[in-house]
Design an enzyme around this catalytic site. Structure first.
Site, short mmCIF file in Angstrom:
data_model
loop_
_atom_site.label_atom_id
_atom_site.label_comp_id
_atom_site.label_asym_id
_atom_site.label_seq_id
_atom_site.Cartn_x
_atom_site.Cartn_y
_atom_site.Cartn_z
N PRO A 1 0.84 -1.20 0.00
CA PRO A 1 0.00 0.00 0.00
C PRO A 1 0.88 1.25 0.00
O PRO A 1 1.95 1.24 0.60
CB PRO A 1 -0.79 -0.13 1.31
N HIS A 2 0.44 2.27 -0.70
CA HIS A 2 1.27 3.48 -0.79
C HIS A 2 0.39 4.69 -1.10
O HIS A 2 -0.74 4.54 -1.54
CB HIS A 2 2.33 3.31 -1.89
N GLY A 3 0.94 5.86 -0.86
CA GLY A 3 0.17 7.05 -1.14
C GLY A 3 1.05 8.28 -1.17
O GLY A 3 2.14 8.30 -0.60
#
Lengths: 157, 499
Positions: A66-68
């Site tokens: 997951p990344h942002g």
């Protein structure tokens, strides 16, 4: 890119207490916040979650990244969590995940962000390494494995 | 009217009228879609108008022909369903969809039979009607869930779609069993050789699935090996494969419908020459089949016979939509720990369609008394189940927040037409603001070895993908990659728009 520039034992947690996808993301952001890397944890959680809605980052073989992108972050940040039990991440192969890498960066560091994603996914493509890191039971064990793989003295494959 | 015309003029007139009606309904499809009236219902009305009691005066009451044409149409529809269902969806939704397609179908049939009995129908009538309308319809569900303006969340969508493709066999098995029991007079009560069904059903499903997979792999092997002089022959092979899968499985006491779906799924999920072209052909054939089937139903229905059964038909239609389907799907889905709103949604979108039409010809062909009455009741149920959920699905999906905004279609498309199966594929990604690749020049995007961006579509411009091209939100990027590398690219680019 050397992942050890971004990861310390303080940003690795095994096992996670969270039991679901959203909880795991929140827990890893909180871990990074405790390590002093995240000025606005709520915004980062939201950014990662929105990206997750576009398409799952559970890319198969038990791995999720997951990344942002989130304004205000000091630079690329990274955390690793190992679910207590393989966790449903709505992965593309339908398999539960065994390790979660969480990445964040400010919007202007897009190319660092992308390099880190590529580095993590390539590293985890190595079957032998993947098996060892999935078998690791503690934070230290995970960190040592990464050190063995990423330290400049180790011959890069 | 037709008595004055001789051939070939009679045929010519028929084709002109039929062609015009078809074109007009398709042109209005968009408007109807927005209002929520399934396009297929238009054909139903057209069929009724064209029938012997309508203005067309076409006398068609041959149930054997209707059965045969209907079966062929259904084979095409299910094969297309299989082609378009990814292994991922099947795997992910196999549990809930599998339960809905077996226990759910039997439960719906049973519950509806009880409602029928309460409404004063005989047990044999109630059971027959219950079984006939017990399965949801693949084509209708696909049309509603993938049609134009709506894109429903993956989990719910794939469960409904897979359910609709694999539940027909169960409905067929039930109907055949009950018709047989009624014909031989052994169905005085509810115990229609239940034990025999318990053994028969798993066997038929297993044989059907096995046969379908086998035919699918054989076809894939053949397509990969044989070179045809012209591309137009490829769909002929795939259609042949659908027929053989159905026929062989049925002859081997398996479920032909499941076999067709399985064969389609095997082909659609593997390497296939002319993939894009083949899929388009089957899509068109499936639509054509759906349209013809409803037209035929319209022709078979006698409006004068509808009136006497209107009340009971309406009541059963409402009973199915509001009681039987919700009750049974809730029981089936509860063990999977789904949120209530998703269970509610699946309960609501149990659209019936073509299958009941075919199944309703079974009792007629078996010369069961009251069979035509049953046929007309089934007509009501199908119409109501297409109208009520159909009209409410768009607002309901939005209200429950179960829609996943669909990436817009790019202004230009790139497809690979390969004559033989290749180890490479083209995917296209719709760049959203929060994916990693947005705002980054392509030279910085680390693609796996053997992958590259080849084309960018920005609004109405098509651009070569160069290193200095910075990806903007709303861009469509075409990426060539080797089979198996897609997940790594998807991680940085987001959602493929070609799934």
């Amino acid at each position: 890119m050397n992942l050890l520039d971004y990861l310390t034992p303080h940003t690795i947690r095994a096992p996670l207490t969270a039991l679901d996808k959203r909880g795991a993301i929140d827990e890893l952001v909180d871990l990074l916040t405790a390590a002093g890397r995240v000025p606005d944890p709520k915004a980062l959680k939201e950014a990662v979650w929105i990206r997750e809605q576009t398409r799952t980052t559970g890319i198969g073989s038990g791995l999720a990244i997951p990344h942002g992108k989130c304004p205000g972050l000091p630079g690329l940040i990274m955390a690793i969590g190992k679910p207590a039990r393989p966790m449903d991440f709505e992965s593309i192969d339908g398999q539960p995940v065994q390790l979660i890498f969480l990445l964040g960066s400010p919007p202007e560091k897009g190319s660092d962000h992308i390099q880190a994603l590529a580095r993590v996914s390539r590293l985890m493509m190595m079957d032998s390494f993947r098996e060892r890191i999935y078998a690791a039971r503690s934070t230290d064990e995970i960190y040592e494995l990464l050190k063995g793989q990423e330290s400049p003295t180790a011959t890069t494959k | 009217m037709t008595s004055v015309l001789t051939e070939p003029n009679a045929t010519a007139l028929f084709l002109v009228v039929f062609g015009l009606l078809m074109a007009i309904s398709v042109v209005f499809a968009r408007t109807l879609d927005r209002v929520g009236i399934p396009v297929v219902l238009v054909f139903l009305v057209l069929g009724m108008l064209g029938g012997s009691e309508g203005i067309g005066g076409v006398a068609f009451s041959n149930y054997e022909v209707a059965f045969r044409l209907g079966t062929i149409a259904l084979v095409f529809i299910l094969f297309d369903g299989g082609l378009n269902t990814s292994m991922k969806s099947i795997r992910r939704s196999s549990g809930p969809a599998g339960l809905l397609a077996t226990v759910g179908v039997a439960g719906t049939a049973g519950t509806l039979a009880i409602i029928g009995r309460i409404l004063g129908l005989s047990w044999s009538e109630s059971l027959l009607i219950g079984a006939i309308v017990s399965s949801t319809d693949a084509a209708a569900v696909f049309a509603v869930l993938r049609g134009g303006s709506l894109c429903v969340k993956e989990k719910v969508r794939s469960t409904l779609e897979v359910e609709s493709c694999v539940n027909d066999p169960m409905a067929v098995i039930l109907t055949v069993a009950i018709v047989e029991a009624v014909r031989t007079g052994s169905a005085s009560g509810g115990g229609v050789s239940a034990w025999k069904l318990l053994i028969d059903v798993p066997i038929q499903l297993a044989v059907g699935a096995l046969m379908g997979v086998l035919v699918g792999y054989l076809t894939r092997w053949m397509l990969g090996r044989t070179r045809f002089s012209t591309g137009g022959l490829y769909p002929v092979i795939t259609m042949a494969s659908a027929f053989v899968a159905f026929g062989a499985a049925t002859l081997a006491f398996g479920s032909g419908f499941l076999a067709v779906f399985a064969a389609g799924a095997v082909l659609g999920n593997g390497p296939m020459p002319f993939r894009a072209g083949l899929k388009r052909v089957h899509d068109a054939v499936a639509w054509m089949s759906q349209v013809s089937m409803f037209l035929m139903l319209g022709l078979l229905v006698f409006p004068s016979q509808l009136l006497p059964v209107a009340w009971v038909g309406l009541a059963l239609g409402l009973g199915l939509a509001f009681i039987a389907r919700p009750l049974v799907s809730t029981i089936c889905l509860l063990p999977f720990g789904w949120p209530l709103k998703e269970i509610g949604y699946v309960s609501w979108v149990g659209i019936r369609g073509a299958v009941p039409i075919i199944l309703a010809t079974f009792p007629v062909m078996a010369q069961i008394p009251e069979a035509e009455r049953i046929f007309h009741i089934v007509f009501f149920i199908v119409v109501i189940s297409a109208l009520i959920p159909g009209a409410s699905i768009v607002p309901l999906t939005r209200r429950l927040k179960l829609d996943a905004p669909e990436p817009p279609t790019p202004a230009a498309a790139l497809e690979m037409h390969s004559l033989r199966p290749m180890n490479g594929e083209i995917h296209f990604y719709h760049i959203e603001p929060h994916v990693a690749a947005c705002g980054v020049p392509l030279s910085q995007v680390r693609f796996p070895d053997g992958a590259a961006a080849i084309m960018v579509v920005r609004k109405n411009d098509v651009m070569a993908a160069r290193g200095y091209t910075v990806l903007e939100p709303g861009d469509h990027v075409y990426v060539f990659c080797r089979a198996g590398d897609e997940p790594q690219i998807g991680l940085i680019m987001g959602r493929t728009a070609d799934e």
